[in-house]
Design an enzyme around this catalytic site. Structure first.
Site, PDB file in Angstrom:
ATOM      1  N   ASP A 123      -1.907 -18.376   3.879  1.00  9.11           N
ATOM      2  CA  ASP A 123      -2.824 -19.275   3.155  1.00  9.11           C
ATOM      3  C   ASP A 123      -3.412 -20.323   4.095  1.00  9.11           C
ATOM      4  O   ASP A 123      -4.625 -20.600   4.072  1.00  9.11           O
ATOM      5  CB  ASP A 123      -2.139 -19.918   1.934  1.00  9.11           C
ATOM      6  CG  ASP A 123      -0.697 -20.318   2.181  1.00  9.11           C
ATOM      7  OD1 ASP A 123      -0.135 -19.907   3.215  1.00  9.11           O
ATOM      8  OD2 ASP A 123      -0.122 -21.046   1.345  1.00  9.11           O
ATOM      9  N   LYS A 166       3.818 -14.516   5.279  1.00  8.96           N
ATOM     10  CA  LYS A 166       4.217 -15.435   4.203  1.00  8.96           C
ATOM     11  C   LYS A 166       5.752 -15.432   4.173  1.00  8.96           C
ATOM     12  O   LYS A 166       6.383 -15.223   3.120  1.00  8.96           O
ATOM     13  CB  LYS A 166       3.604 -14.940   2.870  1.00  8.96           C
ATOM     14  CG  LYS A 166       3.726 -15.898   1.712  1.00  8.96           C
ATOM     15  CD  LYS A 166       2.727 -17.023   1.721  1.00  8.96           C
ATOM     16  CE  LYS A 166       3.004 -17.992   0.581  1.00  8.96           C
ATOM     17  NZ  LYS A 166       2.176 -19.201   0.633  1.00  8.96           N
ATOM     18  N   TYR A 176       0.818  -1.217   0.000  1.00 11.19           N
ATOM     19  CA  TYR A 176       0.000   0.000   0.000  1.00 11.19           C
ATOM     20  C   TYR A 176       0.855   1.271   0.000  1.00 11.19           C
ATOM     21  O   TYR A 176       0.309   2.367  -0.018  1.00 11.19           O
ATOM     22  CB  TYR A 176      -0.927   0.019   1.216  1.00 11.19           C
ATOM     23  CG  TYR A 176      -2.103  -0.913   1.085  1.00 11.19           C
ATOM     24  CD1 TYR A 176      -1.917  -2.289   1.049  1.00 11.19           C
ATOM     25  CD2 TYR A 176      -3.399  -0.429   1.006  1.00 11.19           C
ATOM     26  CE1 TYR A 176      -2.998  -3.152   0.937  1.00 11.19           C
ATOM     27  CE2 TYR A 176      -4.479  -1.285   0.892  1.00 11.19           C
ATOM     28  CZ  TYR A 176      -4.264  -2.644   0.859  1.00 11.19           C
ATOM     29  OH  TYR A 176      -5.324  -3.505   0.749  1.00 11.19           O
ATOM     30  N   ASP A 196      -6.064  -6.834   5.033  1.00  9.24           N
ATOM     31  CA  ASP A 196      -7.259  -6.416   4.295  1.00  9.24           C
ATOM     32  C   ASP A 196      -8.055  -7.649   3.883  1.00  9.24           C
ATOM     33  O   ASP A 196      -9.265  -7.733   4.080  1.00  9.24           O
ATOM     34  CB  ASP A 196      -6.810  -5.617   3.061  1.00  9.24           C
ATOM     35  CG  ASP A 196      -7.978  -4.916   2.403  1.00  9.24           C
ATOM     36  OD1 ASP A 196      -8.956  -4.619   3.100  1.00  9.24           O
ATOM     37  OD2 ASP A 196      -7.907  -4.673   1.181  1.00  9.24           O
TER      38      ASP A 196
END
Ligand code: ATP
Length: 340
Positions: A207, A174, A127, A231
């Site tokens: 995930d 991640k 972002y 988000d």
């Protein structure tokens, strides 16, 4: 005594409708404020102003607290997101998004009793808006993660967990693929965790987190994560507890706080009088708690609970037939009958 000032940015689409309902409910319970209405979003653009006029930012900074409706962000081209700009300009680094089951709300996951909070880093990551096109066939985005940026949001998550008596904080990342950026986030998480020995600290890959949120969501308590994962994961969690119409949020910085629903401006239903104001109302309840007005917050929260569990006056998104106004009147009837 002068009334407390609160900045108000009604926003686009359903924003003005849900803001009107929310302020009416707050006022019906006797909450008095000097509401300072500000420009922003498409309305500002139509007047030839930027989507987030500097005066709006300055006023929120000066007042220190704002209730904000959704502002539309064009996909692909167009203006930079007013939401992102506001969070960066005011350094609102922690985006707090609770996901709590409301009794009576129907949906595929309603067998679960969930009470989670997602704490999303709000100023960095993809972002940061650094995108380049070095070649017509090559687009690149830069993911920005800083050590102080990680530290402050992680510390906020642990402090919030301690304050609310929560028992587990999980870092979502991640780092197996993004070894340097997400690796830094994870490293800082496990450096800070020992300062909170009463809280279980662990981590999960994003995930796997999504899969487990769908199969076994009760296990989670506080999730702390970077901007983009936050988000996506928080929208997933909103779906678990009944949809975007019920998902509140707060953007917290050291000197300023902006309270807004997770959902967007919902242009598909704007102006029809059917939008669900609950997410913004729950955000306003977070604002009351932030101001130390817990009694008033409880009064409205209990009314929302009663209206939802009764199930007779739900809006369309929750399978009901009530208009925004009918729902508003019902919540007021529950929390301040004399005001109806
Ligand atoms: P934006 O471009 O501003 O993000 P959007 O329509 O892409 O808007 P959302 O506004 O988040 O994204 O809406 C997604 C879906 O959820 C839409 O179909 C919308 O009608 C519905 N929705 C969102 N908020 C509400 C609400 N408060 N009440 C009822 N339905 C809602």
């Amino acid at each position: 005594m002068s009334k407390r000032k609160i900045a108000v940015l009604p926003g686009d689409g359903i924003g003005p409708e849900i803001m009107d309902a929310t302020i009416s409910i707050l006022e019906a319970t006797g909450f008095e404020a000097d509401w300072v209405f500000l420009e922003g979003g498409l309305g500002a653009l139509e007047k030839g102003l930027p989507a987030l006029p500097p005066e709006t930012i300055d006023t929120i900074r000066e007042i220190g607290i704002a209730l904000k409706g959704p502002t539309t962000t064009p996909k692909g081209g167009g203006h930079v997101s007013a939401n992102v700009q506001l969070r960066q300009a005011l350094d609102l680094y922690a985006n707090v998004r609770p996901a709590k089951t409301l009794p009576g709300v129907k949906g595929p996951f309603m067998g679960h009793k969930l009470d989670m909070v997602i704490v999303r880093e709000n100023t960095e990551d993809l972002y940061a808006g650094i995108e380049i096109l070095p070649h017509p066939d090559l687009a690149q985005a830069i993911k920005v993660i800083t050590r102080p940026g990680c530290q402050r949001v992680i510390r906020y998550a642990f402090e919030m967990a301690r304050r609310e008596g929560r028992t587990r904080v999980t870092a979502v990342h991640k780092a197996n693929i993004m070894k340097i950026t997400d690796g830094m986030f994870l490293e800082e998480f496990f450096k800070i965790a020992p300062e909170y020995p009463e809280i279980k600290a662990d981590d999960i890959i994003v995930d796997n987190c999504c899969m487990q949120l769908v199969t076994n969501p009760e296990q989670f308590d506080v999730l702390v994560t970077e901007n983009l994962y936050g988000d996506i994961v928080s929208d997933l969690c909103a779906g678990l507890v009944g949809g975007l119409g019920l998902a509140p949020g707060a953007n917290i910085g050291d000197n300023c706080a902006v309270f807004e629903a997770v959902h967007g401006s919902a242009p598909d239903i704007a102006g029809k009088g059917v939008a669900n104001p609950t997410a913004l109302l729950l955000s306003a309840i977070m604002m009351l708690r932030h101001l130390g007005l817990n009694e008033q917050a409880d009064q409205i929260a209990n009314s929302v609970l009663r209206v939802c569990s009764d199930g007779k006056c739900l809006t369309m998104d929750l399978g009901g037939k009530a208009s925004t106004n009918e729902y508003k009147v019902e919540v007021i009837r529950q929390c301040a009958p004399a005001a109806v």
